[in-house]
Design an enzyme around this catalytic site. Structure first.
Site, PDB file in Angstrom:
ATOM      1  N   PHE A   1     -11.208   5.120   4.414  1.00 26.16           N
ATOM      2  CA  PHE A   1     -11.486   4.678   3.059  1.00 26.16           C
ATOM      3  C   PHE A   1     -10.271   4.904   2.155  1.00 26.16           C
ATOM      4  CE2 PHE A   1     -13.420   4.711  -1.140  1.00 26.16           C
ATOM      5  CZ  PHE A   1     -14.204   3.570  -1.051  1.00 26.16           C
TER       6      PHE A   1
ATOM      7  N   LYS B   1      -8.261  -3.968   7.463  1.00 29.38           N
ATOM      8  CA  LYS B   1      -8.566  -2.938   8.459  1.00 29.38           C
ATOM      9  C   LYS B   1      -8.937  -3.608   9.784  1.00 29.38           C
ATOM     10  CE  LYS B   1     -10.585   0.372   5.145  1.00 29.38           C
ATOM     11  NZ  LYS B   1     -11.878   0.917   4.662  1.00 29.38           N
TER      12      LYS B   1
ATOM     13  N   ASP C   1     -12.433  -5.565   5.252  1.00 25.31           N
ATOM     14  CA  ASP C   1     -12.947  -4.469   6.052  1.00 25.31           C
ATOM     15  C   ASP C   1     -13.715  -5.085   7.231  1.00 25.31           C
ATOM     16  OD1 ASP C   1     -13.654  -1.708   6.514  1.00 25.31           O
ATOM     17  OD2 ASP C   1     -15.509  -1.971   5.424  1.00 25.31           O
TER      18      ASP C   1
HETATM   19  P1  IMP Z   1     -16.143  -6.306   3.912  1.00 26.60           P
HETATM   20  O1  IMP Z   1     -17.116  -7.300   3.374  1.00 26.60           O
HETATM   21  O2  IMP Z   1     -16.777  -5.323   4.851  1.00 26.60           O
HETATM   22  O3  IMP Z   1     -14.895  -6.939   4.498  1.00 26.60           O
HETATM   23  O4  IMP Z   1     -15.696  -5.388   2.712  1.00 26.60           O
HETATM   24  C1  IMP Z   1     -14.975  -5.870   1.707  1.00 26.60           C
HETATM   25  C2  IMP Z   1     -15.275  -5.152   0.414  1.00 26.60           C
HETATM   26  O5  IMP Z   1     -15.683  -3.794   0.621  1.00 26.60           O
HETATM   27  C3  IMP Z   1     -14.000  -5.079  -0.382  1.00 26.60           C
HETATM   28  O6  IMP Z   1     -13.861  -6.182  -1.255  1.00 26.60           O
HETATM   29  C4  IMP Z   1     -14.136  -3.767  -1.103  1.00 26.60           C
HETATM   30  O7  IMP Z   1     -14.803  -3.943  -2.340  1.00 26.60           O
HETATM   31  C5  IMP Z   1     -14.981  -2.911  -0.210  1.00 26.60           C
HETATM   32  N1  IMP Z   1     -14.175  -1.974   0.630  1.00 26.60           N
HETATM   33  C6  IMP Z   1     -14.012  -1.992   1.971  1.00 26.60           C
HETATM   34  N2  IMP Z   1     -13.233  -0.983   2.409  1.00 26.60           N
HETATM   35  C7  IMP Z   1     -12.888  -0.290   1.305  1.00 26.60           C
HETATM   36  C8  IMP Z   1     -12.054   0.873   1.087  1.00 26.60           C
HETATM   37  O8  IMP Z   1     -11.466   1.473   2.005  1.00 26.60           O
HETATM   38  N3  IMP Z   1     -11.934   1.269  -0.208  1.00 26.60           N
HETATM   39  C9  IMP Z   1     -12.540   0.646  -1.252  1.00 26.60           C
HETATM   40  N4  IMP Z   1     -13.313  -0.438  -1.097  1.00 26.60           N
HETATM   41  C10 IMP Z   1     -13.493  -0.905   0.166  1.00 26.60           C
END
Ligand code: IMP
Ligand code: MG
Length: 180
Positions: free
Chosen positions: A156, A135, A107
């Site tokens: 999401f 994303k 994300d």
């Molecule tokens: P980041 O650290 O912002 O890249 O987020 C990564 C973590 O956030 C992932 O391993 C997921 O656990 C959670 N995450 C991010 N987007 C989503 C989503 O759309 N659905 C469910 N979990 C998400």
């Protein structure tokens, strides 16, 4: 008919069918099988979300490899938080190893950055990442994403290991939050 599921207070609509996910994971596996055929990589699974993707990918790997798990947490409900917590740390000796992080989703990239910083001092040989979903609109890093089954919009999603407050990981398809 629109295929939807309700989890807690939210409704989600079917976004990527299971068969498409399997086909895309097969392509990632083909790439890894080719590019790591003379190596013995460690696949680093980020619990809990990546376990389903990890199983699906591992079944399709024909190379010699091992797995290791870490547990981090940065999400609360449907919102990313600034803080990445280390819930279960690294137990494996990665010196000289090729390592591939397995993620359910990238994300903002905060978790990825945290992992890179955690892995840098281990003396590993090289580090790549394989993710089921990514994303691009939310991603804030310059670090490359080496293997990706799906680039998705900044909405999401749940299913195939992805959760909403712990639920929905067991769904065989990927669902997107319905905005009405
Ligand atoms: P980041 O650290 O912002 O890249 O987020 C990564 C973590 O956030 C992932 O391993 C997921 O656990 C959670 N995450 C991010 N987007 C989503 C989503 O759309 N659905 C469910 N979990 C998400
Ligand atoms: Mg999660």
């Amino acid at each position: 008919m629109m295929d939807s599921v309700t989890i807690l207070d939210k409704t989600f609509v079917k976004f990527i069918p299971g068969e498409e996910i399997d086909a895309a994971i097969q392509k990632v596996a083909d790439q890894i099988n080719e590019e790591y055929k003379n190596d013995d990589p460690v696949l680093l699974v980020t619990l809990n979300g990546a376990i389903v993707f990890a199983v699906d990918l591992l079944k399709r790997l024909t190379i010699q490899c091992r797995i290791s798990c870490v547990k981090l947490s940065s999400y609360s409900g449907t919102q990313s938080t600034n803080h990445v917590k280390n819930l279960i740390g690294l137990t494996e000796d990665l010196r000289g190893k090729r390592v591939i992080i397995l993620e359910d989703i990238i994300d903002t990239g905060r978790t990825y950055k945290h992992l890179v910083e955690m892995l840098e001092p281990t003396g590993l040989k090289d580090l790549r990442i394989a993710t089921m979903t990514y994303k691009p609109e939310a991603y804030m890093l310059d670090l490359p994403i080496h293997y990706c089954a799906f680039s998705i919009p900044n909405k999401f999603v749940v299913g195939r290991g992805l959760d909403y407050d712990g639920y929905g990981r067991n769904l065989p398809d990927i669902y997107q939050l319905k905005i009405d």
